[in-house]
Scaffold this motif. Structure first.
Motif, PDB file in Angstrom:
ATOM      1  N   TRP A 354       0.865  -1.186   0.000  1.00  0.00           N
ATOM      2  CA  TRP A 354       0.000   0.000   0.000  1.00  0.00           C
ATOM      3  C   TRP A 354       0.899   1.233   0.000  1.00  0.00           C
ATOM      4  O   TRP A 354       1.627   1.492   0.953  1.00  0.00           O
ATOM      5  CB  TRP A 354      -0.916   0.001   1.221  1.00  0.00           C
ATOM      6  N   LYS A 355       0.827   1.997  -1.061  1.00  0.00           N
ATOM      7  CA  LYS A 355       1.707   3.147  -1.238  1.00  0.00           C
ATOM      8  C   LYS A 355       0.949   4.429  -0.891  1.00  0.00           C
ATOM      9  O   LYS A 355      -0.165   4.651  -1.351  1.00  0.00           O
ATOM     10  CB  LYS A 355       2.206   3.233  -2.678  1.00  0.00           C
ATOM     11  N   LYS A 356       1.586   5.270  -0.088  1.00  0.00           N
ATOM     12  CA  LYS A 356       0.982   6.546   0.274  1.00  0.00           C
ATOM     13  C   LYS A 356       1.040   7.497  -0.913  1.00  0.00           C
ATOM     14  O   LYS A 356       2.092   7.707  -1.513  1.00  0.00           O
ATOM     15  CB  LYS A 356       1.719   7.158   1.474  1.00  0.00           C
ATOM     16  N   VAL A 357      -0.102   8.074  -1.267  1.00  0.00           N
ATOM     17  CA  VAL A 357      -0.180   8.955  -2.434  1.00  0.00           C
ATOM     18  C   VAL A 357       0.497  10.286  -2.109  1.00  0.00           C
ATOM     19  O   VAL A 357       0.288  10.870  -1.047  1.00  0.00           O
ATOM     20  CB  VAL A 357      -1.644   9.195  -2.837  1.00  0.00           C
ATOM     21  N   SER A 358       1.311  10.752  -3.024  1.00  0.00           N
ATOM     22  CA  SER A 358       1.945  12.058  -2.882  1.00  0.00           C
ATOM     23  C   SER A 358       1.766  12.845  -4.172  1.00  0.00           C
ATOM     24  O   SER A 358       1.457  12.283  -5.227  1.00  0.00           O
ATOM     25  CB  SER A 358       3.435  11.915  -2.564  1.00  0.00           C
ATOM     26  N   THR A 359       1.974  14.136  -4.103  1.00  0.00           N
ATOM     27  CA  THR A 359       1.839  14.975  -5.297  1.00  0.00           C
ATOM     28  C   THR A 359       3.071  14.903  -6.183  1.00  0.00           C
ATOM     29  O   THR A 359       3.085  15.504  -7.259  1.00  0.00           O
ATOM     30  CB  THR A 359       1.601  16.441  -4.878  1.00  0.00           C
ATOM     31  N   GLN A 360       4.092  14.172  -5.770  1.00  0.00           N
ATOM     32  CA  GLN A 360       5.308  14.067  -6.577  1.00  0.00           C
ATOM     33  C   GLN A 360       5.037  13.309  -7.873  1.00  0.00           C
ATOM     34  O   GLN A 360       5.709  13.536  -8.873  1.00  0.00           O
ATOM     35  CB  GLN A 360       6.414  13.385  -5.777  1.00  0.00           C
ATOM     36  N   ASN A 361       4.069  12.402  -7.833  1.00  0.00           N
ATOM     37  CA  ASN A 361       3.673  11.689  -9.053  1.00  0.00           C
ATOM     38  C   ASN A 361       2.193  11.961  -9.280  1.00  0.00           C
ATOM     39  O   ASN A 361       1.334  11.307  -8.701  1.00  0.00           O
ATOM     40  CB  ASN A 361       3.941  10.188  -8.909  1.00  0.00           C
ATOM     41  N   SER A 362       1.894  12.935 -10.127  1.00  0.00           N
ATOM     42  CA  SER A 362       0.514  13.386 -10.316  1.00  0.00           C
ATOM     43  C   SER A 362      -0.357  12.353 -11.009  1.00  0.00           C
ATOM     44  O   SER A 362      -1.581  12.492 -11.039  1.00  0.00           O
ATOM     45  CB  SER A 362       0.499  14.684 -11.117  1.00  0.00           C
ATOM     46  N   THR A 363       0.247  11.306 -11.579  1.00  0.00           N
ATOM     47  CA  THR A 363      -0.538  10.282 -12.269  1.00  0.00           C
ATOM     48  C   THR A 363      -1.194   9.305 -11.300  1.00  0.00           C
ATOM     49  O   THR A 363      -2.077   8.546 -11.691  1.00  0.00           O
ATOM     50  CB  THR A 363       0.333   9.490 -13.257  1.00  0.00           C
ATOM     51  N   VAL A 364      -0.767   9.304 -10.034  1.00  0.00           N
ATOM     52  CA  VAL A 364      -1.324   8.374  -9.047  1.00  0.00           C
ATOM     53  C   VAL A 364      -2.653   8.922  -8.543  1.00  0.00           C
ATOM     54  O   VAL A 364      -2.721  10.007  -7.965  1.00  0.00           O
ATOM     55  CB  VAL A 364      -0.356   8.161  -7.870  1.00  0.00           C
ATOM     56  N   THR A 365      -3.734   8.172  -8.764  1.00  0.00           N
ATOM     57  CA  THR A 365      -5.071   8.531  -8.305  1.00  0.00           C
ATOM     58  C   THR A 365      -5.707   7.297  -7.673  1.00  0.00           C
ATOM     59  O   THR A 365      -5.110   6.218  -7.654  1.00  0.00           O
ATOM     60  CB  THR A 365      -5.937   9.018  -9.472  1.00  0.00           C
ATOM     61  N   VAL A 366      -6.921   7.463  -7.170  1.00  0.00           N
ATOM     62  CA  VAL A 366      -7.710   6.309  -6.726  1.00  0.00           C
ATOM     63  C   VAL A 366      -8.788   6.086  -7.787  1.00  0.00           C
ATOM     64  O   VAL A 366      -9.730   6.865  -7.898  1.00  0.00           O
ATOM     65  CB  VAL A 366      -8.362   6.556  -5.354  1.00  0.00           C
ATOM     66  N   PRO A 367      -8.662   5.038  -8.593  1.00  0.00           N
ATOM     67  CA  PRO A 367      -9.648   4.803  -9.639  1.00  0.00           C
ATOM     68  C   PRO A 367     -11.009   4.420  -9.055  1.00  0.00           C
ATOM     69  O   PRO A 367     -11.101   3.997  -7.890  1.00  0.00           O
ATOM     70  CB  PRO A 367      -9.044   3.626 -10.431  1.00  0.00           C
ATOM     71  N   PRO A 368     -12.082   4.555  -9.826  1.00  0.00           N
ATOM     72  CA  PRO A 368     -13.398   4.125  -9.340  1.00  0.00           C
ATOM     73  C   PRO A 368     -13.475   2.620  -9.162  1.00  0.00           C
ATOM     74  O   PRO A 368     -12.724   1.867  -9.794  1.00  0.00           O
ATOM     75  CB  PRO A 368     -14.352   4.601 -10.446  1.00  0.00           C
ATOM     76  N   TYR A 369     -14.364   2.188  -8.274  1.00  0.00           N
ATOM     77  CA  TYR A 369     -14.586   0.775  -7.947  1.00  0.00           C
ATOM     78  C   TYR A 369     -13.354   0.140  -7.305  1.00  0.00           C
ATOM     79  O   TYR A 369     -13.154  -1.058  -7.383  1.00  0.00           O
ATOM     80  CB  TYR A 369     -15.009  -0.031  -9.179  1.00  0.00           C
ATOM     81  N   ARG A 370     -12.534   0.972  -6.685  1.00  0.00           N
ATOM     82  CA  ARG A 370     -11.336   0.487  -6.022  1.00  0.00           C
ATOM     83  C   ARG A 370     -11.406   0.817  -4.532  1.00  0.00           C
ATOM     84  O   ARG A 370     -12.402   1.297  -4.024  1.00  0.00           O
ATOM     85  CB  ARG A 370     -10.083   1.113  -6.642  1.00  0.00           C
ATOM     86  N   VAL A 371     -10.280   0.585  -3.842  1.00  0.00           N
ATOM     87  CA  VAL A 371     -10.215   0.713  -2.391  1.00  0.00           C
ATOM     88  C   VAL A 371      -8.973   1.519  -2.021  1.00  0.00           C
ATOM     89  O   VAL A 371      -7.954   1.450  -2.711  1.00  0.00           O
ATOM     90  CB  VAL A 371     -10.162  -0.691  -1.748  1.00  0.00           C
ATOM     91  N   TYR A 372      -9.065   2.280  -0.937  1.00  0.00           N
ATOM     92  CA  TYR A 372      -7.890   2.948  -0.406  1.00  0.00           C
ATOM     93  C   TYR A 372      -7.908   2.872   1.122  1.00  0.00           C
ATOM     94  O   TYR A 372      -8.955   2.612   1.726  1.00  0.00           O
ATOM     95  CB  TYR A 372      -7.808   4.405  -0.866  1.00  0.00           C
TER      96      TYR A 372
END
Length: 437
Positions: A354-372
């Motif tokens: 489980w990777k913590k989201v950061s603004t350093q990689n703007s391509t990382v999002t939480v897609p729909p129908y997924r979990v965070y």
């Protein structure tokens, strides 16, 4: 005498006439174009038409959902409302420049509009929904070639004179198999019951208001966008879950038996410090977050009737699980990078990390129908959950959520080892089953 005076006054009269004519022409120019709600209306010939939009105008709606009017009031000196019946060709897209229109997010077309010109909303890539009136008589070719973000079009009020047809390549057509309007792979099309063609993502509404769909087809990359609920005879998912890819996070909008060839897990407390994902049996509940481990390629399809709720009702039903300061959330809509980073969300990556989201990689999002995941206390680094697979196992132990990924080895029963094993056997290394020979 009078003739002489008239001759003297004639130049002055002509000058006054020219000035008045110029003023009248200027007045006419001033009312040849108006903007209402960000939508532009212009005179073409002697008729007013909808010709486009102006997102810089103060009246442009902040949410990008525009309403196309069928009457213009208070235009110049006109006391009588001016009728609008036509949206011109290429109205909301530049015919001569190959560019996308991103400002418009939704369209409501008022009663009284009869014609939608060809490619009127072509390349309006952010439009998610369109509502059509009963008065539509003609829709031009490619009118709704918006893009894959178009999630629903409401045609329930159209009459039988509108000659609807369904072509063989999943595009909806109104005047023949070449006049494709929208892609039904991703778009819900709400139609009255007289339109007997069913198929993928076509919802028929009967006189009592009941809505049914032969097959609801969704992609795990598309936001859940259902304006009115309906019953689907079948639900299919565009993307499959491949085997040997670790765990998947899922949150589906309908109840579903655990697919054959896969195991499903929900979050549980393991002891006073750790959490685990416990294997479930039976049905996966709707709007609830799960992890799935596939031993073969599987899909989250359902061949029995399921009720699909409206967007608002579905989001209200989303549930979470909590264990020892770790909370697992499901989402039906994409969460952008900024929101995910500000919320300190963790998303599932390869090797069950489980990777913590950061603004350093703007391509990382939480897609729909997924979990965070979120933690009660902010932590840096990544979280790692070590999965093991045993016939009698019903839980998947994890490391403490405050620890980060390192070179861990565990026995098949979850006991942590001091370094790489020297004996032969089956072990778990960083979440994957390894056979030491």
């Amino acid at each position: 005498m009078r003739t002489a005076v008239f001759r003297q006054l004639l130049p002055v009269m002509l000058l006054l006439a020219l000035v008045q004519g110029a003023a009248s022409a200027q007045d006419r120019d001033e009312v040849r174009r108006v903007v209402r709600g960000g939508v532009v209306y212009e005179i073409q010939g002697v008729v007013w038409k909808c010709t486009g939009y102006d997102s810089t105008d103060d009246s442009f709606p902040p949410d990008g959902v525009i309403t196309i009017l069928s009457e213009l009031e208070n235009v110049g000196d006109n006391e009588v409302p001016i009728p609008i019946t036509e949206i011109v060709n290429w109205a909301f897209n530049d015919q001569y420049n190959n560019v996308d229109t991103e400002d418009i997010h939704g369209v409501v077309i008022s009663e009284g509009i009869k014609t939608i010109g060809q490619y009127a909303f072509n390349r309006c890539v952010n439009i998610t929904h369109i509502t059509l009136p009963t008065t539509i008589e003609f829709v031009g070719e490619g009118a709704f070639h918006c893009g894959d973000n178009l999630r629903w079009v409401d045609c329930r009020q159209v009459n039988t004179a509108w000659n609807n047809q369904l072509s063989n390549d999943d595009y909806i057509s109104f005047f023949g198999p070449s006049d494709y309007l929208m892609n039904l792979k991703f778009t819900l099309l709400y139609m009255p019951s007289w339109w007997v063609i069913g198929g993928t993502n076509v919802i028929l509404t009967d006189a009592s208001g009941n809505r049914s769909c032969q097959e609801f087809h969704y992609s795990r990359n598309m936001d859940y966008c259902v304006p009115d609920g309906f019953t689907a005879a079948k639900c299919t998912v565009f993307q499959k879950l491949a085997a040997d890819e670790g765990a998947y996070s899922v949150c589906v909008p309908y109840s579903l038996p655990v697919p054959q060839g896969a195991k499903a897990y929900s979050l549980r407390k393991r002891n006073d410090t750790d959490v685990c994902f416990s294997q479930i049996t039976g049905n996966m509940e709707p709007f609830k977050p799960y992890l799935i481990v596939a031993s073969e390629n599987v899909a989250l399809d359902c061949d029995s009737e399921r009720e699909l709720l409206t967007t608002e009702a579905a989001e209200a039903r989303l549930t979470t699980d909590n264990a020892n300061g770790v909370t697992i959330h499901g989402t039906l809509k994409r969460i952008g990078n900024t929101a995910a980073a500000n919320g300190a969300y963790y998303v599932l990556q390869a090797n069950n990390e489980w990777k913590k989201v950061s603004t350093q990689n703007s391509t990382v999002t939480v897609p729909p129908y997924r979990v965070y995941l979120t933690l009660d206390q902010a932590q840096s680094g990544n979280l790692h959950f070590s999965f093991y697979d045993a016939e009698d196992a019903i839980t998947v132990p994890t490391t403490s959520p405050v620890q980060t990924l390192d070179d861990r080895w565990n026995t098949i029963h979850g006991q942590q080892l001091n370094g790489q094993p020297k004996a032969k056997g089956v072990f778990i290394h960083n979440g994957r089953k390894i056979v030491v020979r």
